[in-house]
Design a protein around this motif. Structure first.
Motif, PDB file in Angstrom:
ATOM      1  N   PHE A  10     -55.138 108.679 161.149  1.00 16.97           N
ATOM      2  CA  PHE A  10     -56.252 109.603 160.903  1.00 16.97           C
ATOM      3  C   PHE A  10     -56.030 110.978 161.547  1.00 16.97           C
ATOM      4  CE2 PHE A  10     -60.829 110.812 161.905  1.00 16.97           C
ATOM      5  CZ  PHE A  10     -61.267 110.897 160.591  1.00 16.97           C
ATOM      6  N   HIS A  11     -55.051 111.091 162.446  1.00 12.05           N
ATOM      7  CA  HIS A  11     -54.930 112.326 163.244  1.00 12.05           C
ATOM      8  C   HIS A  11     -53.471 112.762 163.328  1.00 12.05           C
ATOM      9  CE1 HIS A  11     -56.646 114.554 167.002  1.00 12.05           C
ATOM     10  NE2 HIS A  11     -55.599 115.201 166.536  1.00 12.05           N
ATOM     11  N   VAL A  12     -53.078 113.627 162.392  1.00 12.25           N
ATOM     12  CA  VAL A  12     -51.682 114.047 162.286  1.00 12.25           C
ATOM     13  C   VAL A  12     -51.617 115.564 162.102  1.00 12.25           C
ATOM     14  CG1 VAL A  12     -49.632 113.922 160.817  1.00 12.25           C
ATOM     15  CG2 VAL A  12     -50.965 111.847 161.231  1.00 12.25           C
ATOM     16  N   HIS A  13     -50.790 116.212 162.899  1.00 10.86           N
ATOM     17  CA  HIS A  13     -50.532 117.644 162.694  1.00 10.86           C
ATOM     18  C   HIS A  13     -49.176 117.772 162.015  1.00 10.86           C
ATOM     19  CE1 HIS A  13     -53.932 118.903 165.228  1.00 10.86           C
ATOM     20  NE2 HIS A  13     -53.643 117.825 165.937  1.00 10.86           N
ATOM     21  N   VAL A  14     -49.178 118.306 160.822  1.00 11.22           N
ATOM     22  CA  VAL A  14     -47.954 118.372 160.028  1.00 11.22           C
ATOM     23  C   VAL A  14     -48.031 119.586 159.107  1.00 11.22           C
ATOM     24  CG1 VAL A  14     -48.934 116.867 158.225  1.00 11.22           C
ATOM     25  CG2 VAL A  14     -46.465 116.976 158.475  1.00 11.22           C
ATOM     26  N   ILE A  99     -64.743 118.216 159.036  1.00 14.62           N
ATOM     27  CA  ILE A  99     -64.570 119.440 159.835  1.00 14.62           C
ATOM     28  C   ILE A  99     -64.119 119.082 161.243  1.00 14.62           C
ATOM     29  CG2 ILE A  99     -65.940 121.228 160.986  1.00 14.62           C
ATOM     30  CD1 ILE A  99     -67.167 121.934 158.487  1.00 14.62           C
ATOM     31  N   LYS A 100     -63.275 119.927 161.814  1.00 17.00           N
ATOM     32  CA  LYS A 100     -62.838 119.713 163.195  1.00 17.00           C
ATOM     33  C   LYS A 100     -63.153 120.943 164.027  1.00 17.00           C
ATOM     34  CE  LYS A 100     -59.789 118.596 166.685  1.00 17.00           C
ATOM     35  NZ  LYS A 100     -58.354 118.673 166.562  1.00 17.00           N
ATOM     36  N   LEU A 101     -63.797 120.734 165.174  1.00 22.24           N
ATOM     37  CA  LEU A 101     -64.103 121.835 166.089  1.00 22.24           C
ATOM     38  C   LEU A 101     -63.533 121.530 167.475  1.00 22.24           C
ATOM     39  CD1 LEU A 101     -67.874 122.351 165.090  1.00 22.24           C
ATOM     40  CD2 LEU A 101     -65.913 123.710 164.297  1.00 22.24           C
ATOM     41  N   SER A 260     -52.634 108.781 166.169  1.00 22.51           N
ATOM     42  CA  SER A 260     -51.535 109.225 167.041  1.00 22.51           C
ATOM     43  C   SER A 260     -51.713 110.611 167.646  1.00 22.51           C
ATOM     44  CB  SER A 260     -50.223 109.199 166.259  1.00 22.51           C
ATOM     45  OG  SER A 260     -50.208 110.249 165.303  1.00 22.51           O
ATOM     46  N   ASP A 261     -52.494 111.504 167.013  1.00 18.83           N
ATOM     47  CA  ASP A 261     -52.475 112.927 167.367  1.00 18.83           C
ATOM     48  C   ASP A 261     -51.033 113.440 167.328  1.00 18.83           C
ATOM     49  OD1 ASP A 261     -53.231 115.465 168.023  1.00 18.83           O
ATOM     50  OD2 ASP A 261     -53.808 115.019 170.084  1.00 18.83           O
ATOM     51  N   HIS A 262     -50.308 112.997 166.312  1.00 20.88           N
ATOM     52  CA  HIS A 262     -48.916 113.415 166.132  1.00 20.88           C
ATOM     53  C   HIS A 262     -48.855 114.937 166.025  1.00 20.88           C
ATOM     54  CE1 HIS A 262     -44.764 113.078 164.636  1.00 20.88           C
ATOM     55  NE2 HIS A 262     -45.078 113.995 163.734  1.00 20.88           N
TER      56      HIS A 262
END
Ligand code: ZN
Length: 328
Positions: A10-14, A99-101, A260-262
């Protein structure tokens, strides 16, 4: 579609640039994790952070295009407005986005005050759109950062203490309950914040949260190792005591999902300022090992059932991404 059971992240920076650094991985890189023999990667929740010189909408459309071209699984979108107003953002929202804050990162321009977070909840009334919040109280971070100059990677733990997370979590939970607006607290690293979330869920069922494997498997000693700068991520790893309690809270079912907050950078980018830790880009890799690392550490040792890990990494994340049974 893979025939084996998948896991979702659910949490990936790519596929974007963060703080001037191009992230290491593209959508095509992540797509390779769908073809491997062990449990393949299913859906991913990807962040679109509004940046200078491009509107959130244009950046979102460009990333959507690349994802559709290069990633065969489902992509869910977490949109991070910086300048864009609610009027501009609301039309972008549908069943495939939220949305992400951030309650911190003032210097990077990402900071939203609690008042602003509350205003987003009001603006989104009637839309049911979940708001993800990175919870660290910015004033607390400033106060502790002033007391602890960033000389060594381990100073990161002193500059961003658990107290900062706990204070922000408390405020954001209050807002969620007041406005009855769905909130998801990302990367919970402190047992005390997890307990606050557990209590708040009794008052409002729209509250969910995640933790990441690195808070369950590593402690702050990792930031004393020779390659410590490579492990700098936010929030930082915590004490062994906190790590242990976090595992117990996971066993108690306090966390809705594992994610993961990858946020992988190239080795060259991570190493360039190894002697100036404040300049090291913040983030570590994790999407590849989200399921397997917790399986080896907690399932194989009898601390967590396989069914529970499946719930944390597949069933519940699929629910948060509005997926139906057949999707991956
Ligand atoms: Zn993140």
């Amino acid at each position: 579609m893979p025939t084996k059971p998948v896991y979702h992240d659910f949490h990936v920076h790519v596929g974007e640039t963060i703080a001037g650094y191009r992230l290491r991985d593209s959508f095509a890189d992540l797509n390779r994790l769908r073809q491997r023999d062990e449990r393949p990667l299913g859906a991913i929740g990807v962040f679109v952070t509004e940046a200078a010189g491009i509107t959130l909408k244009d950046k979102y459309m460009a990333m959507l295009h690349r994802a559709q071209r290069d990633y065969e699984g489902k992509v869910f979108w977490h949109l991070s407005p910086v300048q864009s107003t609610a009027e501009e953002v609301v039309p972008l929202l549908d069943a495939h986005s939220d949305i992400k804050l951030y309650s911190t990162y003032r210097n990077a321009g990402l900071y939203s005050s609690y008042e602003v977070i509350g205003r987003w909840m009001q603006a989104l009334q009637g839309h049911e759109t979940r708001i993800l919040v990175h919870c660290e109280d910015d004033l607390t971070v400033q106060e502790y950062s002033a007391k602890h100059p960033f000389r060594h990677p381990h100073d990161h733990c002193l500059r961003r203490p658990e107290l900062a997370e706990v204070r922000a979590v408390e405020r954001v939970l209050d807002l969620a309950i007041t406005h009855q607006h769905p909130v998801h607290i990302v990367h919970v690293s402190s047992p005390q914040s997890a307990l606050l979330i557990k209590a708040a869920k009794q008052h409002f069922a729209g509250i969910t949260c995640e933790t990441a494997p690195h808070y369950l498997l590593f402690n702050e000693d990792k930031l004393k190792e020779p390659q410590a700068h490579r492990y700098i991520c936010t929030p930082p790893f915590r004490s062994e005591k906190s790590r242990g309690i976090l595992v117990e809270l996971l066993q108690d079912g306090v966390f809705d999902i594992l994610a993961s907050d990858h946020c992988a950078f190239t080795e060259a980018d991570k190493d360039r300022y190894r002697d100036e830790p404040e300049q090291v880009p913040c983030g570590i890799a994790g999407v590849e090992t989200l399921y397997s690392s917790v399986y080896s550490a907690l399932v194989e040792t009898g601390k967590l059932s396989e069914a529970e890990l499946d719930r944390l990494c597949r069933i519940k994340p699929a629910e948060l991404m509005n997926m139906d049974e057949l999707q991956d």
